[in-house]
Each structure stands twice: as C-alpha cells, then as structure tokens.
Write a protein that holds these residues in place. Sequence first.
Motif: not given
Length: 195
Positions: A49-52, A145-166
């Motif tokens: 997260e420190a990178v963002f 907005s670049f860092a926030e958009r990447l954070r948003g992408l990470r949240q979407l990926i994380d959500m997809m993994v947790d709610k759909c793939l796991e």
Amino acid sequence: MAEEMKRTEFEFTYTYDQFTVFFYGDRVFVGKQEYPIGQCCMDILNLDEAVFDEIARRVRELVPAARDLLTEKTDSAAALAQERLNAVWELIFALPVYRNLKMDEPCNYHTFQRLMADKEKWAQVQDPASTGYAKYQGMLMELISFAERLRGLRQLIDMMVDKCLEPLKHRNRSAYAEVYSYFYMQMLSAGVQIF
C-alpha cells in the motif's frame, strides 16, 4: 496462435494510461512479456500500500510545479516540473504490467522541455480555450487520480476473489467464465445505479 503472437513484432506506442493487453487461452501478453492468466492481477494485489501512498505524494509535489510552469514560463520552472514528473514515472514505470510496456521513455522524461521547445504546442497549453490546454490539464488530472484508480482496481480484484472465486466448488474455465460474467454484470449494474 500464441507462437504467432510471440514472433510478431507489434508496433504500439504505450502510455501509462493507455496500453494494449492480449489474452489468448490461458496466457496474457503485455508488451513483449507473456504471463499466465491472473498473474498481473496477483502482482497488483501483492503491491505494498505504501507504493500507492508514495505515488500520490509525488504527484502532489508535481502538480503545483506543472501549474507554475504555465505562469513562470522559464527553463528553471520546466526543469523543476520535469524533475517532479520523473519522480512519478520512476514509481509508475516499475509497477507490474507497466514495467513490461514499451514506453517512450525519452519523451516521458523530457515532457516539459519538449513542450516549451514546440512553440505551437506551448502556445496552446497556455490558452484556456484550446485543446492543448485541455490535454495538459487532463494529464494532470489523470496523474492526480492514478493511485486511487489502482487502489480501486485492487479492491475490485479483491472483491471478485473473495465473493466469487473463493466459494467456487469447481476450478475450471467454465466456472471462471461464469464468475467473470456474473461479476461483470454486477459491476455494470452498480455503475448504472451510481451514475
């Protein structure tokens, strides 16, 4: 087809906010690099997260210098803005996916000097009614907005993994395709409701 893609020399000009990714079977092609499908998403999820935070901090230092350039109009103002932009590029160009793109680094690392050297473009950037001015301001807004958009992408990926793939009982192409389709439709529906 995958072998053809490896042999073919694609001539694309990539920028940090526009690039092409090819998918074929279970592979992803980014620039000249080939990955297993899902690798790029996992690399982004694994970023600290420190990178963002650092990208956002560097952009906050860049923006006033880039805006001051339009009023100061000096070589030293251009050099300061470029130094701060280069600090942003240093982080962005080292990120997963971005580090494999064929970026026009000489252009990126000399943006403001080249802009001032091109009299027509420099005049446009200073005219609030021109497309050049809109592009300049748009570039700054995209970086803001670049860092926030990447954070948003990470949240979407994380959500997809947790709610759909796991929760999947079967791990095969068909199951993944169904999950992706379901998740995509959910995101479209949410977008319609929000906007």
